[in-house]
Design a protein around this motif. Structure first.
Motif, mmCIF file in Angstrom:
data_model
loop_
_atom_site.group_PDB
_atom_site.id
_atom_site.type_symbol
_atom_site.label_atom_id
_atom_site.label_comp_id
_atom_site.label_asym_id
_atom_site.label_seq_id
_atom_site.Cartn_x
_atom_site.Cartn_y
_atom_site.Cartn_z
ATOM 1 N N CYS A 117 0.889 -1.166 0.000
ATOM 2 C CA CYS A 117 0.000 0.000 0.000
ATOM 3 C C CYS A 117 0.921 1.209 0.000
ATOM 4 O O CYS A 117 1.407 1.624 1.048
ATOM 5 C CB CYS A 117 -0.915 -0.003 1.213
ATOM 6 N N THR A 118 1.176 1.742 -1.180
ATOM 7 C CA THR A 118 2.259 2.699 -1.338
ATOM 8 C C THR A 118 1.783 4.118 -1.622
ATOM 9 O O THR A 118 2.595 4.991 -1.875
ATOM 10 C CB THR A 118 3.182 2.258 -2.485
ATOM 11 N N GLY A 119 0.504 4.371 -1.602
ATOM 12 C CA GLY A 119 0.039 5.705 -1.932
ATOM 13 C C GLY A 119 -1.139 6.124 -1.082
ATOM 14 O O GLY A 119 -1.327 5.642 0.028
ATOM 15 N N SER A 120 -1.944 6.996 -1.633
ATOM 16 C CA SER A 120 -3.078 7.558 -0.901
ATOM 17 C C SER A 120 -4.305 6.661 -1.044
ATOM 18 O O SER A 120 -5.311 7.045 -1.648
ATOM 19 C CB SER A 120 -3.367 8.965 -1.411
ATOM 20 N N VAL A 121 -4.218 5.463 -0.481
ATOM 21 C CA VAL A 121 -5.349 4.535 -0.516
ATOM 22 C C VAL A 121 -6.482 5.098 0.339
ATOM 23 O O VAL A 121 -6.270 5.514 1.483
ATOM 24 C CB VAL A 121 -4.929 3.150 0.002
ATOM 25 N N GLU A 122 -7.687 5.131 -0.216
ATOM 26 C CA GLU A 122 -8.818 5.697 0.514
ATOM 27 C C GLU A 122 -9.380 4.718 1.536
ATOM 28 O O GLU A 122 -9.671 5.094 2.674
ATOM 29 C CB GLU A 122 -9.894 6.127 -0.484
ATOM 30 N N MET A 123 -9.542 3.437 1.160
ATOM 31 C CA MET A 123 -10.078 2.446 2.095
ATOM 32 C C MET A 123 -9.696 1.044 1.647
ATOM 33 O O MET A 123 -9.844 0.699 0.473
ATOM 34 C CB MET A 123 -11.591 2.557 2.201
ATOM 35 N N MET A 124 -9.197 0.249 2.598
ATOM 36 C CA MET A 124 -8.960 -1.179 2.396
ATOM 37 C C MET A 124 -9.899 -1.922 3.328
ATOM 38 O O MET A 124 -9.788 -1.807 4.548
ATOM 39 C CB MET A 124 -7.519 -1.534 2.734
ATOM 40 N N THR A 125 -10.848 -2.685 2.770
ATOM 41 C CA THR A 125 -11.804 -3.448 3.561
ATOM 42 C C THR A 125 -11.493 -4.928 3.378
ATOM 43 O O THR A 125 -11.636 -5.467 2.276
ATOM 44 C CB THR A 125 -13.249 -3.133 3.123
ATOM 45 N N LEU A 126 -11.088 -5.603 4.457
ATOM 46 C CA LEU A 126 -10.595 -6.975 4.357
ATOM 47 C C LEU A 126 -11.603 -8.020 4.809
ATOM 48 O O LEU A 126 -11.403 -9.212 4.551
ATOM 49 C CB LEU A 126 -9.303 -7.118 5.167
ATOM 50 N N GLY A 127 -12.678 -7.620 5.494
ATOM 51 C CA GLY A 127 -13.709 -8.574 5.897
ATOM 52 C C GLY A 127 -13.147 -9.750 6.658
ATOM 53 O O GLY A 127 -12.305 -9.602 7.546
ATOM 54 N N SER A 128 -13.583 -10.952 6.281
ATOM 55 C CA SER A 128 -13.085 -12.174 6.921
ATOM 56 C C SER A 128 -12.102 -12.915 6.016
ATOM 57 O O SER A 128 -11.903 -14.117 6.153
ATOM 58 C CB SER A 128 -14.260 -13.099 7.269
ATOM 59 N N SER A 129 -11.478 -12.189 5.117
ATOM 60 C CA SER A 129 -10.572 -12.797 4.140
ATOM 61 C C SER A 129 -9.346 -13.420 4.790
ATOM 62 O O SER A 129 -8.878 -12.976 5.844
ATOM 63 C CB SER A 129 -10.108 -11.755 3.124
ATOM 64 N N THR A 130 -8.805 -14.429 4.121
ATOM 65 C CA THR A 130 -7.466 -14.933 4.401
ATOM 66 C C THR A 130 -6.554 -14.406 3.307
ATOM 67 O O THR A 130 -6.825 -14.590 2.119
ATOM 68 C CB THR A 130 -7.441 -16.466 4.416
ATOM 69 N N ILE A 131 -5.474 -13.750 3.718
ATOM 70 C CA ILE A 131 -4.541 -13.152 2.770
ATOM 71 C C ILE A 131 -3.188 -13.818 2.961
ATOM 72 O O ILE A 131 -2.570 -13.706 4.025
ATOM 73 C CB ILE A 131 -4.450 -11.630 2.983
ATOM 74 N N ASN A 132 -2.743 -14.540 1.940
ATOM 75 C CA ASN A 132 -1.488 -15.276 2.006
ATOM 76 C C ASN A 132 -0.419 -14.517 1.230
ATOM 77 O O ASN A 132 -0.531 -14.343 0.017
ATOM 78 C CB ASN A 132 -1.674 -16.678 1.423
#
Length: 244
Positions: A117-132
């Motif tokens: 996440c290298t810039g002006s991200v407005e929103m990251m919504t991850l919920g119940s995700s699994t991120i590998n």
């Protein structure tokens, strides 16, 4: 279909109804710019799509359907005011870079070599995700107000010097280090529900945890002058034969 332009552009890309198991091919010297939604189909191959895929939408409501396809090239989200929601699991062999706009996993799984996440991200919504993440999670520029981690789990693999996590100022749910000798960089002071290490590891900087867990038989280094605030449990159940 072959991308033969240095910069290929489209609004929406939808492969629904395509016949004869199509191949989508592109050189690493080319870039595909998508200004709308993307929908692949399972009966196609993108194994030779080495081109960068840049999502450039400037409005909300865009969707991405991978249909089980693995992106071989870099994925970049950089449309100012854009908003993308996953319709299914999303996987990249290399790095997914979030620079602008809003991104919603819709509880789907994400697999990538690295996530930034290298810039002006407005929103990251991850919920119940699994991120590998096979290598690094880099979000040191992500504002606390721009992350909704939900009940997500981020698994960081990799090896010493590469299995790193930069959390920025965000509040995360579960972060598990499954690789060898990872480093958790806490700057500036993220908050976690649970952080666990399965092998040797290092913590740099201060953070707050509900639970911090270490595995018996391994060595952990916490940087001098840092403060680790444990609101719940610290799990470090060593034995005489398996010290920490």
């Amino acid at each position: 279909v072959t991308i033969d332009q240095i910069a290929a552009t489209c609004a929406n890309m939808d492969w629904t109804g395509a016949k004869f198991n199509p191949f989508f091919i592109g050189s690493e010297n080319n870039t595909l710019f998508i200004y709308g939604s993307l929908k692949f189909i399972s009966a196609m191959s993108i194994a030779n799509l080495q081109s960068n895929v840049n999502f450039e939408a400037t409005s909300l409501g865009k969707t991405i359907t991978s249909a089980g396809n693995l992106f071989p090239g870099y994925i970049i989200f950089e449309g100012v005011g854009g908003g993308w929601t996953l319709a299914d699991d999303f996987s990249s062999e290399v790095v997914i870079s979030f620079r602008q706009g809003s991104f919603n996993t819709a509880n789907h799984t994400i697999n990538a070599y690295g996530i930034g996440c290298t810039g002006s991200v407005e929103m990251m919504t991850l919920g119940s995700s699994t991120i590998n993440v096979g290598d690094q999670w880099t979000a040191n520029n992500l504002l606390a107000s721009s992350l909704d981690a939900g009940t997500s789990t981020i698994n960081v693999g990799g090896s010493a010097g590469f299995a790193n996590f930069w959390g920025g100022a965000g509040t995360y749910y579960n972060v598990h280090f499954t690789g060898y000798q990872p480093t958790l960089y806490n700057s500036p002071s993220p908050i976690f529900h649970t952080v666990s290490f399965l092998n040797n590891g290092e913590i740099e900087g201060s953070a707050t945890y509900d639970t911090l867990a270490f595995t018996p038989g391994y060595t952990y280094t916490i940087s001098y002058g840092s403060v680790q605030t444990i609101l719940g449990d610290i799990n470090a159940n060593a034995t005489c034969n398996s010290v920490i």
